[in-house]
Design an enzyme around this catalytic site. Structure first.
Site, PDB file in Angstrom:
ATOM      1  N   ASP A 176       0.899  -1.155   0.000  1.00 32.13           N
ATOM      2  CA  ASP A 176       0.000   0.000   0.000  1.00 32.13           C
ATOM      3  C   ASP A 176       0.932   1.197   0.000  1.00 32.13           C
ATOM      4  O   ASP A 176       1.591   1.477   1.009  1.00 32.13           O
ATOM      5  CB  ASP A 176      -0.883   0.003   1.253  1.00 32.13           C
ATOM      6  CG  ASP A 176      -1.877   1.157   1.230  1.00 32.13           C
ATOM      7  OD1 ASP A 176      -1.443   2.298   1.011  1.00 32.13           O
ATOM      8  OD2 ASP A 176      -3.076   0.925   1.428  1.00 32.13           O
ATOM      9  N   HIS A 177       1.006   1.894  -1.114  1.00 34.57           N
ATOM     10  CA  HIS A 177       2.076   2.886  -1.219  1.00 34.57           C
ATOM     11  C   HIS A 177       1.888   4.070  -0.264  1.00 34.57           C
ATOM     12  O   HIS A 177       2.823   4.791   0.003  1.00 34.57           O
ATOM     13  CB  HIS A 177       2.281   3.343  -2.676  1.00 34.57           C
ATOM     14  CG  HIS A 177       1.324   4.395  -3.126  1.00 34.57           C
ATOM     15  ND1 HIS A 177       0.046   4.109  -3.544  1.00 34.57           N
ATOM     16  CD2 HIS A 177       1.448   5.735  -3.230  1.00 34.57           C
ATOM     17  CE1 HIS A 177      -0.560   5.243  -3.884  1.00 34.57           C
ATOM     18  NE2 HIS A 177       0.268   6.241  -3.710  1.00 34.57           N
ATOM     19  N   HIS A 239      -5.785   2.913   1.206  1.00 36.52           N
ATOM     20  CA  HIS A 239      -4.861   3.955   1.666  1.00 36.52           C
ATOM     21  C   HIS A 239      -5.374   4.721   2.892  1.00 36.52           C
ATOM     22  O   HIS A 239      -4.666   4.879   3.880  1.00 36.52           O
ATOM     23  CB  HIS A 239      -4.605   4.981   0.555  1.00 36.52           C
ATOM     24  CG  HIS A 239      -4.112   4.387  -0.729  1.00 36.52           C
ATOM     25  ND1 HIS A 239      -3.182   3.374  -0.781  1.00 36.52           N
ATOM     26  CD2 HIS A 239      -4.404   4.674  -2.031  1.00 36.52           C
ATOM     27  CE1 HIS A 239      -2.929   3.078  -2.049  1.00 36.52           C
ATOM     28  NE2 HIS A 239      -3.665   3.843  -2.824  1.00 36.52           N
TER      29      HIS A 239
HETATM   30  C1  BG6 Z   1      -3.507   5.096  -6.325  1.00 38.03           C
HETATM   31  C2  BG6 Z   1      -4.862   5.276  -6.938  1.00 38.03           C
HETATM   32  O1  BG6 Z   1      -3.487   3.985  -5.486  1.00 38.03           O
HETATM   33  O2  BG6 Z   1      -3.172   6.267  -5.585  1.00 38.03           O
HETATM   34  C3  BG6 Z   1      -4.881   6.488  -7.840  1.00 38.03           C
HETATM   35  O3  BG6 Z   1      -5.216   4.119  -7.687  1.00 38.03           O
HETATM   36  C4  BG6 Z   1      -4.398   7.706  -7.100  1.00 38.03           C
HETATM   37  O4  BG6 Z   1      -6.179   6.707  -8.357  1.00 38.03           O
HETATM   38  C5  BG6 Z   1      -3.098   7.444  -6.364  1.00 38.03           C
HETATM   39  O5  BG6 Z   1      -4.210   8.741  -8.049  1.00 38.03           O
HETATM   40  C6  BG6 Z   1      -2.765   8.603  -5.455  1.00 38.03           C
HETATM   41  O6  BG6 Z   1      -1.489   8.445  -4.924  1.00 38.03           O
HETATM   42  P1  BG6 Z   1      -0.654   9.691  -4.407  1.00 38.03           P
HETATM   43  O7  BG6 Z   1       0.553   9.081  -3.819  1.00 38.03           O
HETATM   44  O8  BG6 Z   1      -0.383  10.553  -5.585  1.00 38.03           O
HETATM   45  O9  BG6 Z   1      -1.524  10.383  -3.405  1.00 38.03           O
END
Ligand code: BG6
Length: 483
Positions: A176-177, A239
């Site tokens: 989960d990034h 997230h």
């Molecule tokens: C991803 C989603 O997991 O996270 C995208 O699938 C979203 O839709 C992205 O744009 C957002 O990541 P960050 O790190 O730019 O907030």
């Protein structure tokens, strides 16, 4: 510090995620001296390419996605030497598994092997089965699973069972990034290394919590995925619930992965269910209509798609964590595409000081944890107004950047990619976390599909629908931008 030599095998190696995120993250780790030269990255996908063709694509991606400050031709050349490629359909047993076998056999038997599944999740089970049949899973292997793990509890279980037949849970790393973001990890440091924060981290002092992830982009080239997903599945189920766990968890006894993950599961299990009774009052879903974002006119969601749709591009939920610590504290969670600005943040709104020594203070204390951009902390305090001879108050902001001067923030994938090599799952999602998150999220999706909460609209470039303002107003609260 440098990790042990590894072979990273990426399924979906020509895809956007690999090109935009994974390869640049590996490059940066090589630049920082954390990847040994013998390490290899082996791309696989159905795209018919040879090694040279893949290296050419990777080179173009690095040119495009690495910031100029860290670009070095010499380093790029070294990086490209780590790459290999094999055309392979991971779901087909008669694909070129022998070819992959040959490449992997060049490494010592005890080399750490990480399979990274950056493909559609419904393929994970079939790829795992083929890896197993072809004897490619060793005791030194791990598998990294990209989101989304399912579209509801059943499909999540199907994916987890599919992979789980061939990899034991301790070899499975669900990524989960958001947890890869330094500013999210920092919530633990903030809470558990600072008595002045830790002591007030409960309903006794905290009135409400807001967790926002808003973006200015629309669905870009991902409409076919996004339209089957929607904002709740895309951002909240994974997230933002993870961020909520970091804010709400009880102090884990150690930084041992399962201890931390147990603490998160306890939060997810304590989330009050959203039912037919409260879905209309405690959730808001909406789609953007045409508007202006950053000075540009953009079309509405359905115009962008070219067909009607029941998918939300905005979702907000008033959630409650039913533990003694969070008694009566609403957690407002929201996410949006085509919002006014790109911002991810946590807002901790403290209760007003009851004392009337100076009359009513101009504002209550508030801590804003800026996940991105301008990564940092903002604490609002009441202070004496020096312009007046009376004890009159004004507010002052303590602004602490989390960036260290001259050191760019690592991208969220960097640490995660190497933690899988290190065998440290602390920042990865355990199966029961996925399940608990779906148990809470699924009734919302079901209720929405049965129209139990109407689809609202908001103009692209705005902060969201009026209904979301009303949801907070019913508790006497406001979203951060209106405070
Ligand atoms: C991803 C989603 O997991 O996270 C995208 O699938 C979203 O839709 C992205 O744009 C957002 O990541 P960050 O790190 O730019 O907030």
């Amino acid at each position: 510090q440098q990790v042990n030599p590894f072979d990273y095998i990426i399924f979906g190696a020509t895809g956007d995620l690999t090109m935009r995120k994974l390869l640049p993250a590996f490059y940066n780790k090589l630049r920082l001296g954390q990847i040994p030269e013998e390490a290899r990255i082996i791309g696989t996908s159905r795209t018919d390419l040879d090694k040279a063709g893949y290296i050419e694509r990777a080179n173009e991606a690095l040119e495009r996605f690495i910031p100029d400050e860290t670009k070095s031709p010499e380093l790029i050349e070294r990086f490209l030497k780590m790459l290999n490629y094999i055309t392979l359909d991971g779901t087909k047993s008669d694909s070129d598994w022998a070819g992959l076998h040959t490449i992997l056999a060049e490494s010592p038997k005890d080399r750490i092997r990480v399979f990274y599944f950056a493909t559609a999740p419904q393929l994970f089970g079939a790829i795992s089965e083929n890896l197993s049949k072809n004897d490619l899973i060793t005791s030194h292997s791990r598998v990294v699973l990209e989101k989304p793990i399912g579209t509801n509890l059943d499909t999540a279980n199907a994916i987890n069972n599919g992979v789980g037949q061939f990899f034991p849970e301790n070899q499975i790393y669900r990524i989960d990034h958001y947890i890869g973001k330094e500013t999210v990890q920092n919530v633990l440091a903030l809470r558990f290394a600072n008595p002045i924060i830790n002591a007030v981290w409960s309903s006794e002092y905290i009135e409400s919590v807001q967790i926002t992830a808003a973006e200015t982009v629309g669905v870009e080239g991902r409409a076919s995925y996004y339209d089957t997903s929607g904002a709740l599945r895309d951002m909240i189920q994974n997230h933002l619930l993870q961020v909520l766990c970091f804010v709400a968890m009880e102090k884990p006894e150690s930084l041992e992965a399962d201890t931390v993950r147990n603490a998160k599961v306890a939060v997810l299990k304590a989330l009050r269910p959203i039912t037919d009774k409260n879905i209309a009052s405690d959730t808001v879903r909406a789609q953007y209509t045409a508007g202006t974002v950053g000075g540009n006119n953009v079309p509405g969601y359905v115009d962008e798609l070219g067909h009607t749709s029941n998918t939300e591009t905005y979702a907000a939920v008033r959630a409650w964590v039913d533990t003694p610590r969070w008694k009566d504290v609403p957690f407002y969670i929201r996410t949006a595409k085509r919002s006014a600005e790109k911002v991810s943040e946590i807002v901790i709104q403290f209760r007003a000081e009851a004392s009337t020594l100076f009359g009513k203070p101009p504002a209550s204390n508030r801590l804003v944890i800026r996940i991105q951009p301008h990564e940092g902390l903002d604490l609002r305090l009441n202070v004496k107004n020096p312009a007046l001879d009376t004890f009159t108050l004004r507010t002052a902001e303590l602004d602490a950047p989390l960036l260290i001067e001259g050191q760019p923030f690592p991208d969220s994938y960097e640490r995660l990619l190497l933690d899988a090599v290190r065998g440290n799952p602390i920042l990865f999602i355990r199966r029961d976390e996925v399940e608990s998150a779906w148990r809470w999220a699924e009734p919302i999706l079901t209720g929405w599909s049965e129209n139990k909460a109407p689809m609202e609209t908001y103009s692209a470039g705005s902060h969201g629908p009026a209904k979301a303002e009303a949801m907070l107003a019913s508790n006497g609260d406001k979203w951060h931008e209106n405070m």
